[in-house]
Structure formats: structure tokens, C-alpha cells
Write an enzyme that holds these catalytic residues in place. Structure first.
Site, PDB file in Angstrom:
ATOM      1  N   SER A  95       0.808  -1.225   0.000  1.00 44.13           N
ATOM      2  CA  SER A  95       0.000   0.000   0.000  1.00 44.13           C
ATOM      3  C   SER A  95       0.843   1.277   0.000  1.00 44.13           C
ATOM      4  O   SER A  95       0.701   2.130   0.893  1.00 44.13           O
ATOM      5  CB  SER A  95      -0.927  -0.027   1.213  1.00 44.13           C
ATOM      6  OG  SER A  95      -1.583  -1.246   1.262  1.00 44.13           O
ATOM      7  N   ARG A 110       8.201   6.191  -3.207  1.00 41.35           N
ATOM      8  CA  ARG A 110       8.601   6.737  -1.909  1.00 41.35           C
ATOM      9  C   ARG A 110       7.715   6.121  -0.835  1.00 41.35           C
ATOM     10  O   ARG A 110       6.584   5.717  -1.112  1.00 41.35           O
ATOM     11  CB  ARG A 110       8.485   8.259  -1.889  1.00 41.35           C
ATOM     12  CG  ARG A 110       7.112   8.827  -1.696  1.00 41.35           C
ATOM     13  CD  ARG A 110       7.012  10.257  -2.132  1.00 41.35           C
ATOM     14  NE  ARG A 110       7.010  10.343  -3.580  1.00 41.35           N
ATOM     15  CZ  ARG A 110       5.911  10.188  -4.332  1.00 41.35           C
ATOM     16  NH1 ARG A 110       4.754   9.954  -3.775  1.00 41.35           N
ATOM     17  NH2 ARG A 110       5.965  10.257  -5.649  1.00 41.35           N
ATOM     18  N   ASP A 167      -3.623  -1.379  -2.191  1.00 45.12           N
ATOM     19  CA  ASP A 167      -4.810  -1.737  -1.399  1.00 45.12           C
ATOM     20  C   ASP A 167      -6.109  -1.174  -1.975  1.00 45.12           C
ATOM     21  O   ASP A 167      -7.174  -1.799  -1.881  1.00 45.12           O
ATOM     22  CB  ASP A 167      -4.647  -1.346   0.087  1.00 45.12           C
ATOM     23  CG  ASP A 167      -4.240   0.103   0.301  1.00 45.12           C
ATOM     24  OD1 ASP A 167      -4.000   0.822  -0.687  1.00 45.12           O
ATOM     25  OD2 ASP A 167      -4.140   0.526   1.476  1.00 45.12           O
TER      26      ASP A 167
HETATM   27  C1  BGC Z   1      -0.323   5.216  -0.008  1.00 48.21           C
HETATM   28  C2  BGC Z   1      -1.296   4.546  -0.934  1.00 48.21           C
HETATM   29  C3  BGC Z   1      -2.304   3.746  -0.149  1.00 48.21           C
HETATM   30  C4  BGC Z   1      -2.936   4.601   0.944  1.00 48.21           C
HETATM   31  C5  BGC Z   1      -3.910   3.821   1.801  1.00 48.21           C
HETATM   32  C6  BGC Z   1      -1.047   5.975   1.090  1.00 48.21           C
HETATM   33  O1  BGC Z   1      -0.141   6.467   2.015  1.00 48.21           O
HETATM   34  O2  BGC Z   1       0.513   6.105  -0.715  1.00 48.21           O
HETATM   35  O3  BGC Z   1      -0.630   3.721  -1.848  1.00 48.21           O
HETATM   36  O4  BGC Z   1      -3.295   3.282  -1.019  1.00 48.21           O
HETATM   37  O5  BGC Z   1      -1.942   5.119   1.779  1.00 48.21           O
HETATM   38  O6  BGC Z   1      -3.307   2.754   2.420  1.00 48.21           O
END
Ligand code: BGC
Length: 432
Positions: A95, A110, A167
């Protein structure tokens, strides 16, 4: 806006057994998902591990080792029996923002959500996870202390990582698997983000992909990074402080106003500031207010929820968390601040969803939402809907063409569905 190489919503007929690993901001989930292949049914066995705080700022080696050992434990606990010749497909829900040139690869752009693990940014996380799993198997084979029943030791672990999944995309696919009206998958938890299906001719990054204009592609919006250049959002001094003291200042500016990770910290900063300016808790020792991130979003929800006459839970919480005794008016004030923080979060969250609905002209659909803020906060779904209607200019009552629905079983099922579609394609199975 990251293309994900997920090119269709599920048909509901996907089938097979899949392992999924889901690395979120707070937990690592290991699951075995059985997709039945008919009637949109499935079974899940799941184990959850809290990610140790110190791991979040450690090294790649420690991260991959942690994941590999959780997977091994899962095999041991559930006595999963694998024949050496049988390859187990694994989908990895990761995620964080990645650049993907195919479904089973992805370079971490990142870290977000306070993670700061060295040696992962700029690398292919599928390759690195695969190597760690390989190492784990080899190390276990050598170790004599492992009991003979362990599948990994006895028969090896012929795993293949077939999909890397965000996610939000997992949530979209899992919910669409059981509910065909689902068009958006979103997370409102430790972090915040959403995914939807877009036509390829609307995606500048896909210009040279060779895919047809009306072909679809799931887009991981990564809109937590919206307004990093500070042109739109009204940031307060507390937002600036949260950003500046985070491991990635200047990144995820919208997410830092909305997501659960930051809500309690916002409250703490406000109280600490007012204490320093002698506006609250006067004459008491406020050193407990100085500790970053002691207040989580769950406590904030409890503050907001306290309906007792003398606000006992708020007083207890202030005592336990900050070691501060509060009177009634201070506790009441805290509840007002908590309400303001969550109200802002809800309304800004709704803007992200509204933007997607408008962009695709969606007027009748379900938005699947997963995440602790959405599920644990009092009345959050109603409050988001209220804000959404306001932004979209929909009537307050009686219009339920757009519905926010709690996501089905998190993103693990979605990751399994994506793996199933990918494997069926590899085998040249038409129609999937
Ligand atoms: C991430 C995403 C993720 C979201 C929820 C963010 O900090 O960059 O990729 O979908 O959090 O988990």
C-alpha cells in the site's frame, strides 16, 4: 496517478487458491483465499501481525525478513501442504506508491504513512520480496531445529509472485467481485487513497502502451499526494508542523490532513500549543503533551463519542495519555476540537471521491471503502455521504444512486481475484 495493469473488473467466475501478503501502514496480513469460481463466493483464512514500530524506520533486510517469517509461520500454523511440483501463486498487496510497467513488478517511488525503511525506495519490491522468501526457504532447510512437519522445510516452497497490488485496487476488485455496482475502491484508514477504472485514451502515461483507447485500466490515484505544491488546500500551522516533522516533508500533503495516522497528532499539537500559550490546563504539568503521536485516531474517536454527563471518558483519556487532570470545560473543549478535526477530515475525504465521480461522470454506483477511520469512527459513512452530496449538488434526502459501502474483506480477496485473472490470461483462457 499510477497505471496498475489491472485491465478489467472481475467477472465473478474467477477461481483457485491464492496466498496473499498485505503490507499496510499498521498490519501485515497473510491470507489464503479460495475463490470458488461461481456465485461470487470465496473463503479466507487470515493471520494478522502488527508491524513493530521500530521496523518502520529500519532496513530493507529487516522488512523482507519480517514478511518472510510471517509467511512461514502461516504455513506452519495452518499446516498448508504443498507438493514440490505445485506452484503456489502469491499476490502482494503493497500500500505505497509504485511505478509499474507490468502487473508483477513495481518500483517503490517513496514511502508514505510515516515509513522510512532504507534500501527499498527506487527498487523493485517484487524482486526483493521474492529473494527474501527464497532465502527464508533455504535457511529453514539448513536449520536442524525446525520440526519435521514444517512444509517449507520438508518440501520447499515453490511460490510465485504473480501480482503486485495497491490496497485501493484490491478493495475495488474485492468489492466488485461480489457487487457489480462497485466502481471505486477507497481506503480511509492510516492512509487515504482511491482507485477507479479509466479509459486508456484518457491516460497520458499509457500513450505508448499499444492498448486501445477504450480499453480500461485501474488507476491507483495516489491522491494523498494532491497539492504537494500548496496551491489549493488551506493548511494550518499544525498541518505545517505535522508535515515538517514527518520523515518525508512536502509529500502526501492532502493525506496528512485526512488520514487516521495524523488525526490524533493534530489534536495533540493543538492542545500543546494552547498549553504553551497558557490557554488550557493552566498550573498543571503539561510535559505529557510533548510526546509525538501518543494519541491515536481511536482515542480521538472515543473523545468525540463521550456522551457522559461529566465527560468521564475524555477526562480518563487525558489522564492516561498526557498525565493531565482536566476540568469539565477543558474536556468539553477537547471534544469540540476532536469534532472539528474529524469534520475537516471527512469533508476533505469526500472531495477526493467526488472528483473521481465527476471525472468519470458516474451517477449510479457503489464506492467501496475500507480502513479503520471509516469503520470505527461514529457515523462516518453518513457524514462522508452528507459531504459528498453537498459537493456534488445532490438532494440531501432520497437520492441513493451513489452509495458508500463498507469494502468486502479488505484487499486480500481483491489481490487474489487479480492474481486469478492474470493467471487465466497466461494460460490463454478466453473471456477473463
Ligand atoms: C499510499 C497509498 C495507499 C494509501 C492507503 C497511502 O499512504 O501512498 O498507496 O493506497 O496510503 O493505504
Amino acid at each position: 496517478m499510477n497505471p496498475t495493469w489491472v485491465t478489467s473488473l472481475p467477472a465473478g467466475t474467477e477461481s483457485g487458491q491464492y496466498l496473499t501478503l498485505d503490507l499496510g501502514g499498521t498490519n501485515l496480513r497473510v491470507c489464503r483465499v479460495d475463490l470458488h469460481g461461481s456465485d461470487r463466493e470465496y473463503d479466507v483464512i487470515r493471520t494478522e501481525h502488527r508491524i513493530p514500530e521500530d521496523l518502520k524506520s529500519s532496513t530493507a533486510e529487516r522488512l523482507w525478513k519480517f514478511i518472510a517469517s510471517c509467511l512461514r509461520q502461516f504455513f506452519d500454523q495452518h499446516s498448508i501442504s504443498v507438493q514440490a511440483a505445485q506452484e503456489i501463486p502469491l499476490a502482494f498487496t503493497f500500500s505505497y506508491p509504485v511505478t509499474q510497467h507490468s502487473l508483477s513488478h513495481g518500483i517503490l517511488q517513496r514511502w508514505t504513512k510515516g515509513f522510512n525503511i532504507s534500501g527499498v525506495e527506487g527498487r523493485d519490491v517484487v524482486k526483493d520480496l521474492g529473494e527474501a522468501l527464497d532465502k527464508e526457504v533455504r535457511a529453514q532447510r539448513k536449520s536442524s531445529s525446525i520440526h519435521a512437519g514444517s512444509i517449507i522445510v520438508v518440501q520447499g516452497l515453490p511460490l510465485r509472485i504473480v501480482a503486485l497490488v495497491n490496497d485501493t485496487v484490491g478493495t475495488l476488485m474485492a468489492s466488485a467481485y461480489v457487487d457489480t455496482k462497485t466502481q471505486i475502491g477507497s481506503i480511509y484508514g492510516t492512509g487515504s487513497n482511491a482507485a477507479y477504472m479509466e479509459r486508456c485514451d484518457q491516460i497520458p502515461k499509457m500513450k505508448t502502451s499499444g492498448l486501445y483507447g477504450d480499453a480500461l485500466m485501474a488507476i491507483n490515484c495516489e491522491y494523498g499526494a494532491f497539492d504537494n505544491s500548496e496551491r489549493v488546500l488551506p493548511f494550518t500551522r499544525y498541518d505545517v508542523e505535522i508535515d515538517q516533522s514527518s520523515p518525508r516533508p512536502g509529500q502526501q500533503r492532502y493525506e496528512k490532513l485526512v488520514a487516521g495516522l495524523y488525526l490524533g497528532e493534530m489534536m495533540r499539537l493543538i492542545l500543546a500549543d494552547l498549553y504553551d500559550r497558557h490557554k488550557i490546563f493552566q498550573g498543571r504539568n503539561g510535559s505529557g503533551l510533548k510526546q509525538p503521536y501518543v494519541l491515536d485516531s481511536c482515542s480521538l474517536a472515543n473523545i468525540e463519542n463521550d456522551q457522559t454527563r461529566s465527560l468521564t471518558s475524555i477526562r480518563n483519556m487525558l489522564q492516561e495519555t498526557f498525565n493531565i487532570t482536566s476540568d469539565f470545560s477543558e474536556s468539553y473543549f477537547c471534544r469540540c476540537v476532536a469534532r472539528l478535526i474529524s469534520r475537516r477530515s471527512v469533508r476533505l475525504y469526500a472531495c477526493g471521491i467526488a472528483a473521481l465521480l465527476k471525472k468519470r461522470g458516474m451517477q449510479h454506483c457503489h464506492v467501496a471503502v475500507d480502513g479503520s477511520v471509516f469503520s470505527k469512527y461514529p457515523r462516518f459513512p453518513d457524514r462522508v455521504m452528507e459531504a459528498l452530496k453537498e459537493v456534488l449538488g445532490l438532494p440531501e434526502e432520497g437520492d441513493d444512486h451513489i452509495r458508500l459501502v463498507p469494502a468486502v474483506d479488505g484487499s486480500s480477496v481483491g489481490a487474489a481475484v487479480i492474481a486469478a485473472v492474470a493467471m487465466a490470461r497466461e494460460e490463454g483462457c478466453p473471456g477473463l
